[in-house]
Structures are given as structure tokens and as C-alpha cells.
Design a protein around this motif. Structure first.
Motif, PDB file in Angstrom:
ATOM      1  N   UNK A 220       0.846  -1.197   0.000  1.00 41.29           N
ATOM      2  CA  UNK A 220       0.000   0.000   0.000  1.00 41.29           C
ATOM      3  C   UNK A 220       0.880   1.246   0.000  1.00 41.29           C
ATOM      4  N   UNK A 221       2.143   1.078   0.416  1.00 41.07           N
ATOM      5  CA  UNK A 221       3.140   2.152   0.369  1.00 41.07           C
ATOM      6  C   UNK A 221       4.291   1.678  -0.504  1.00 41.07           C
ATOM      7  N   UNK A 222       4.423   2.212  -1.720  1.00 37.96           N
ATOM      8  CA  UNK A 222       5.461   1.703  -2.634  1.00 37.96           C
ATOM      9  C   UNK A 222       6.872   2.012  -2.173  1.00 37.96           C
ATOM     10  N   UNK A 223       7.038   2.975  -1.267  1.00 40.13           N
ATOM     11  CA  UNK A 223       8.376   3.305  -0.786  1.00 40.13           C
ATOM     12  C   UNK A 223       9.013   2.147  -0.025  1.00 40.13           C
ATOM     13  N   UNK A 224       8.206   1.164   0.367  1.00 45.94           N
ATOM     14  CA  UNK A 224       8.745   0.015   1.103  1.00 45.94           C
ATOM     15  C   UNK A 224       9.726  -0.798   0.284  1.00 45.94           C
ATOM     16  N   UNK A 225       9.699  -0.678  -1.032  1.00 48.54           N
ATOM     17  CA  UNK A 225      10.620  -1.463  -1.855  1.00 48.54           C
ATOM     18  C   UNK A 225      11.910  -0.699  -2.149  1.00 48.54           C
ATOM     19  N   UNK A 226      12.074   0.528  -1.593  1.00 50.05           N
ATOM     20  CA  UNK A 226      13.260   1.327  -1.849  1.00 50.05           C
ATOM     21  C   UNK A 226      14.236   1.241  -0.683  1.00 50.05           C
ATOM     22  N   UNK A 227      15.524   1.080  -1.025  1.00 47.76           N
ATOM     23  CA  UNK A 227      16.581   1.167  -0.031  1.00 47.76           C
ATOM     24  C   UNK A 227      17.167   2.563  -0.019  1.00 47.76           C
ATOM     25  N   UNK A 228      18.349   2.697   0.562  1.00 42.91           N
ATOM     26  CA  UNK A 228      19.002   4.006   0.631  1.00 42.91           C
ATOM     27  C   UNK A 228      19.491   4.435  -0.754  1.00 42.91           C
ATOM     28  N   UNK A 229      19.304   5.714  -1.048  1.00 39.11           N
ATOM     29  CA  UNK A 229      19.757   6.263  -2.329  1.00 39.11           C
ATOM     30  C   UNK A 229      21.254   6.525  -2.265  1.00 39.11           C
ATOM     31  N   UNK A 230      21.960   6.298  -3.363  1.00 45.40           N
ATOM     32  CA  UNK A 230      23.417   6.403  -3.402  1.00 45.40           C
ATOM     33  C   UNK A 230      23.827   7.676  -4.149  1.00 45.40           C
ATOM     34  N   UNK A 231      24.365   8.672  -3.394  1.00 42.45           N
ATOM     35  CA  UNK A 231      24.751   9.920  -4.063  1.00 42.45           C
ATOM     36  C   UNK A 231      25.925   9.747  -5.026  1.00 42.45           C
ATOM     37  N   UNK A 232      26.730   8.705  -4.828  1.00 39.87           N
ATOM     38  CA  UNK A 232      27.864   8.466  -5.721  1.00 39.87           C
ATOM     39  C   UNK A 232      27.411   7.961  -7.090  1.00 39.87           C
ATOM     40  N   UNK A 233      26.133   7.534  -7.154  1.00 36.47           N
ATOM     41  CA  UNK A 233      25.616   7.009  -8.426  1.00 36.47           C
ATOM     42  C   UNK A 233      24.486   7.858  -8.987  1.00 36.47           C
ATOM     43  N   UNK A 234      24.436   9.130  -8.545  1.00 38.17           N
ATOM     44  CA  UNK A 234      23.491  10.051  -9.176  1.00 38.17           C
ATOM     45  C   UNK A 234      22.394  10.577  -8.297  1.00 38.17           C
ATOM     46  N   UNK A 235      22.207  10.039  -7.075  1.00 43.41           N
ATOM     47  CA  UNK A 235      21.152  10.556  -6.200  1.00 43.41           C
ATOM     48  C   UNK A 235      21.497  11.970  -5.770  1.00 43.41           C
ATOM     49  N   UNK A 236      20.511  12.870  -5.721  1.00 44.23           N
ATOM     50  CA  UNK A 236      20.734  14.269  -5.378  1.00 44.23           C
ATOM     51  C   UNK A 236      19.434  14.870  -4.868  1.00 44.23           C
ATOM     52  N   UNK A 237      19.508  15.901  -4.058  1.00 42.14           N
ATOM     53  CA  UNK A 237      18.296  16.600  -3.619  1.00 42.14           C
ATOM     54  C   UNK A 237      17.524  17.148  -4.826  1.00 42.14           C
ATOM     55  N   UNK A 238      16.199  17.015  -4.753  1.00 44.46           N
ATOM     56  CA  UNK A 238      15.350  17.512  -5.838  1.00 44.46           C
ATOM     57  C   UNK A 238      15.093  16.510  -6.941  1.00 44.46           C
ATOM     58  N   UNK A 239      15.729  15.337  -6.859  1.00 42.81           N
ATOM     59  CA  UNK A 239      15.492  14.311  -7.889  1.00 42.81           C
ATOM     60  C   UNK A 239      14.024  13.926  -7.899  1.00 42.81           C
ATOM     61  N   UNK A 240      13.463  13.863  -9.087  1.00 41.71           N
ATOM     62  CA  UNK A 240      12.032  13.622  -9.251  1.00 41.71           C
ATOM     63  C   UNK A 240      11.761  12.133  -9.519  1.00 41.71           C
ATOM     64  N   UNK A 241      10.829  11.549  -8.751  1.00 42.75           N
ATOM     65  CA  UNK A 241      10.541  10.109  -8.826  1.00 42.75           C
ATOM     66  C   UNK A 241       9.047   9.874  -9.018  1.00 42.75           C
ATOM     67  N   UNK A 242       8.708   9.109 -10.039  1.00 43.28           N
ATOM     68  CA  UNK A 242       7.330   8.644 -10.242  1.00 43.28           C
ATOM     69  C   UNK A 242       7.281   7.156  -9.955  1.00 43.28           C
ATOM     70  N   UNK A 243       6.355   6.743  -9.096  1.00 47.09           N
ATOM     71  CA  UNK A 243       6.092   5.327  -8.877  1.00 47.09           C
ATOM     72  C   UNK A 243       4.664   5.066  -9.317  1.00 47.09           C
ATOM     73  N   UNK A 244       4.466   4.013 -10.101  1.00 45.74           N
ATOM     74  CA  UNK A 244       3.167   3.757 -10.709  1.00 45.74           C
ATOM     75  C   UNK A 244       2.956   2.246 -10.821  1.00 45.74           C
ATOM     76  N   UNK A 245       1.713   1.812 -10.789  1.00 43.88           N
ATOM     77  CA  UNK A 245       1.402   0.395 -10.967  1.00 43.88           C
ATOM     78  C   UNK A 245       1.207   0.077 -12.434  1.00 43.88           C
ATOM     79  N   UNK A 246       1.081  -1.197 -12.741  1.00 45.78           N
ATOM     80  CA  UNK A 246       0.975  -1.649 -14.134  1.00 45.78           C
ATOM     81  C   UNK A 246      -0.386  -1.359 -14.763  1.00 45.78           C
ATOM     82  N   UNK A 247      -1.339  -0.890 -13.993  1.00 44.26           N
ATOM     83  CA  UNK A 247      -2.632  -0.483 -14.550  1.00 44.26           C
ATOM     84  C   UNK A 247      -2.828   1.029 -14.501  1.00 44.26           C
TER      85      UNK A 247
END
Length: 476
Positions: free
Chosen positions: A291-318
């Protein structure tokens, strides 16, 4: 009423004694003044009858020879059976199709060996594979392997019809009959959901009507819509119980020049941008428990592109579930209103989803002695059907005949006229079958040549179980 007034019906193995004016246990045959008649009309189909239907006199002196449309096809619905199978089929009708002499052999077949395959368009978790499916508390089948965007049930079969208790056989038969005749049936799945199933209608899972099936798995959704998202958002995760997609890692994103984002998915990585087992299956996002898609996310890695303001869309297959986030100074996703430009892309997923429906396929084996009603040498009928010389239809509907031994076929029940299926309390289902082939081939296989009649003769003389006839348009 004395026993003398009753007559025995031999149309099925139950062999009811039927009193005058009464029907047998199946309600399909009756005693009419000392003669067994079929209570339902024989159904004839014609493309010339576009809407509604009409009754035509049948096997009575009242028929005035009024011509029927040239393309009239006699179905087995209401025809009667060959049981006990020593005799020819109820109707063996000659016709002329595009200059060729043809024969159609018509019979209602009694199936103890039959089942129903149900396709339910949903990503919702209905129950574990192999779980028992019940109707009225009795086991009538099981959950089988899921297919792309659909859950599959296998119901019926001889072991449920005749191999268990009387209650199991009775409820298996009644559930299959209702499904085959287009009625709604509530099924419960051990360890899973309750599902209301009706052919051609959306499934209702645990009281929730399904509206659409998924556009594809998470990986396929990335492939289809990555171009639409480019420039509008920095990362897209399509949540799916089977294959969750991540656009920045996916090959589609790589080809489009998508920059790495340092995202971490908590799941089993398959190939770049494709993850298995991000959650247990359930009724949430993309067929997961989430019910909360953020549960599948771990820590973001700034050495591989993570940065403040990065825009994220999470969506289901329907496209039914979606959320938009931006990373804060500590690289934690913070929910934000969905930008209008992204709303259109979510709507595109929705638009590309097909309606969620239930499909019911009747499956039976047209073997045994039923074939003796067609030919004196039954194996020749099997060979003719398998070889494509004889066309097998069910209530006028096209069938799929399985390769290999026997005549095992499937038919979409929505392609048959209403009320095409019946049952007998052995228990078994009764389904209409028509075998159509060239007359010369029919005679050569040992067919009952002396029982061939023209359509006019059928109307005038009737069959073993006289009744009315109904002329309908072909089902759309």
C-alpha cells in the motif's frame, strides 16, 4: 397415480420413470401422453435473423412448409442424446454448401469427463497456485498457472464430478452448469480470495469489481512508455508482483540516454532494470501486498546520481496507483502533488489497459460411445476430426480441438446461444455437438446413411424426442 402410467426415459444413465405431464430429474425430458419429448426447443441459427428469434412448428401437421433462410444451421441444442449410444444421433441433416453436399450430425453429449477453464483478468492475488477452489463449501477445482495479466482456474473434471462425495459432485456440476450458461458464481479460494465469476463480465474480487487488466509487466511498461516520461521526471519505478521495472537501469532508458539516479530496489535483480519478488503477492500495487510503494526502496546512493530535488514517479501496471516524490536534502523521498504533465502519462497507461473480464471455456472429451451415434466405426470419426475433414462445433460455435488422441475440445461459452448447456443428475454436464463433413466422406466412414434427412424432413417428421424449434440469429 399407478406405475403403469409412467414410462421410462433412456436419454441418460439415470433412467427416470416419468408420469404423464411430468418431467424427469433433469427437467429436460417429459412424458407427453405416453411419449418422451424434449422440453426445450431445438435451436436453429441463421445469419438472416439479425435480432430476436421466432418459433417454428416442428414435427407437427401444422407446419405449412414455410421456407427457412438458406443458411439455416441445425444445432444440437435441444436435440436429445444418443444415449445409450447404440442408435444414430437424433438428427443427421443434409445440406448444400457452396455447391457441395454436406452432412451435419447433431447430438447433445453427456459429459462426465469435462471441465471449465476460467481466465480472470486481474493482477490481484486470488490464492496460491494449486490452491483448492470451492463453491458452496465443496472443492470443485484448483488455481492453476497464472498467465500474462490474468489468473487462471481449472474447475470440474471427472474426479470432482464422480470421485468425491455426492455433495461435491452435485455442487461441481451445478457451478459448471451456471458458468457455462453465463450465470454468476461465487467461488472461494483456500488461502486466498472470494471471487464472483461470470463469463464476459468483470470479476469481483473480495467485493471489489475489477476494471482493467495490466498493460504489461513492469519491464514491458517501461519499454512502452519510457519515451513519454523522458524530460518530465528523473526516475520511474513501475511496481509489479512479477517484474518491477526501473527506467534508469532498463535497456530502454539506457538507449534513450537516461542518467543514473542511485536508486536501490529491495528485490531480486534479474537483468538491468528488472526486479523479481519486491513483495509478496496481494491486493495492492501491481498485484503486490504494497500500500506504500516506498517500502521497496533502499538508501539512495549519491555516488551514483542521487541528489536533492530528484524527481521520482512510482506507478502500478494499470495506472490505478501512482505517487510522485522529490528527494529532500537527506535523499529521502517526499510526497508531492503529481505534476500535470505526468498525469497525462499515467492516463496513457490506463488508456492502454484492456477491460478486465472473465472468460469461461468449456472443455470436454467427445469420445466413448457417443461417436457410435455418428458412425458405425467410431475411430474413423476421431481421425476425421483430427485430420480437419470433419468440423466440430458446439451450439454452432467454433471449437478448438486439442492435438493428440481423442476428440478433446474447448469452446468459449459466450459464443453459444443462451441456455445451451444442461445437466443430468449422474452428475454430468450436457453440451451440444455438431459434426459437419462432406456427405461422401460421411458415408465412407461408415456413417448412418439411412438416417440422413433434409431440413424440410426434419421439420416435418421430427426426431426421436419431438419438440418445438427456435430460429435465432448467430451470436455476435
Amino acid at each position: 397415480m399407478s406405475e403403469v402410467e409412467k414410462i421410462r426415459c433412456d436419454a441418460c444413465p439415470v433412467m427416470c420413470y416419468i408420469a404423464p405431464g411430468q418431467t424427469g430429474a433433469c427437467d429436460r425430458y417429459a412424458n407427453d401422453s405416453g411419449r418422451i419429448i424434449r422440453t426445450d426447443p431445438v435451436v436453429m441459427l441463421s445469419h438472416a435473423i439479425e435480432a430476436g428469434h421466432r418459433l417454428v412448428p416442428f414435427a407437427t401437421r401444422d407446419w405449412d412448409g414455410d421456407p427457412l433462410p438458406k443458411d439455416t444451421f441445425v444445432t444440437a441444442i435441444g436435440s436429445g442424446t444418443t444415449y445409450p449410444d447404440y442408435k444414430p444421433a437424433p438428427f443427421i441433416v443434409s445440406s448444400r454448401v457452396e455447391g457441395a453436399d454436406m452432412v451435419t450430425v447433431v447430438t447433445e453429449a453427456i459429459f462426465s469427463y469435462c471441465g471449465v477453464k476460467v481466465k480472470i483478468d486481474t493482477d490481484r492475488y486470488l490464492g496460491p497456485e494449486g490452491a483448492v477452489v470451492r463453491a458452496g463449501g465443496e472443492a470443485i477445482g484448483h488455481v492453476t498457472t497464472a498467465e500474462y495479466g490474468s489468473q487462471m482456474l481449472s474447475l470440474g473434471g471427472v474426479h470432482h464430478l464422480t470421485g468425491g462425495s455426492k455433495a461435491e459432485g452435485r455442487l461441481t456440476c451445478s457451478a459448471m452448469l451456471a458458468l457455462c450458461n453465463g450465470e454468476a458464481v461465487e467461488l472461494t479460494i483456500d488461502g486466498g480470495s472470494a471471487v464472483l465469476v461470470q463469463a464476459g463480465k468483470p470479476p469481483i474480487v473480495d467485493g471489489r469489481p475489477e476494471r482493467r487488466m495490466r498493460v504489461g509487466c513492469g519491464s514491458a511498461t517501461i519499454g512502452m512508455f519510457a519515451v513519454q516520461w523522458q524530460g518530465l521526471v528523473d526516475e520511474v519505478v513501475v511496481v509489479d508482483d512479477h517484474i518491477t521495472g526501473v527506467v534508469s537501469e532498463h535497456q530502454a532508458g539506457k538507449v534513450l540516454g537516461w542518467e543514473p539516479t542511485g536508486i536501490k530496489i529491495l528485490g531480486h535483480r534479474s537483468t538491468p532494470g528488472r526486479y523479481f519478488k519486491v513483495s509478496e503477492p496481494g491486493l495492492g500495487w501491481g498485484g503486490t501486498k504494497l500500500t506504500d510503494p516506498l517500502q521497496i526502496l533502499g538508501a539512495w546512493n549519491p555516488k551514483k546520481g542521487a541528489r536533492p530535488g530528484l524527481r521520482l514517479l512510482m506507478v502500478s501496471t494499470t495506472g490505478e496507483e501512482f505517487a510522485y516524490y522529490e528527494l529532500d536534502e537527506e535523499l529521502r523521498p517526499q510526497a508531492r502533488p503529481l505534476p500535470e504533465a505526468l498525469r497525462a502519462t499515467v492516463g496513457l497507461i490506463d488508456e492502454n489497459c484492456e477491460p478486465s473480464l472473465c472468460t469461461v471455456m468449456f472443455m470436454g472429451g467427445a469420445g466413448g460411445s457417443l461417436r457410435a451415434g455418428v458412425t458405425k466405426n467410431p475411430v474413423r470419426l476421431t481421425r476425421s476430426v483430427q485430420g480437419g475433414e470433419t468440423r466440430l462445433t458446439s451450439g454452432g460455435a467454433e471449437t478448438y480441438v486439442w492435438p493428440g488422441g481423442g476428440i478433446t475440445f474447448m469452446v468459449d461459452v459466450t459464443r453459444l446461444p443462451k441456455g445451451a448447456f444442461g445437466s443430468v443428475p449422474t452428475p454430468a454436464l450436457v453440451a451440444p455437438l455438431e459434426f459437419t463433413l462432406p456427405r461422401d466422406a460421411y458415408v465412407a466412414m461408415g456413417g448412418h446413411e439411412g438416417s440422413i434427412k433434409t431440413l424440410d424432413q426434419v421439420l416435418a417428421d421430427g426426431g426421436e424426442y419431438p419438440t418445438a424449434a427456435r430460429l435465432e440469429g448467430w451470436p455476435k
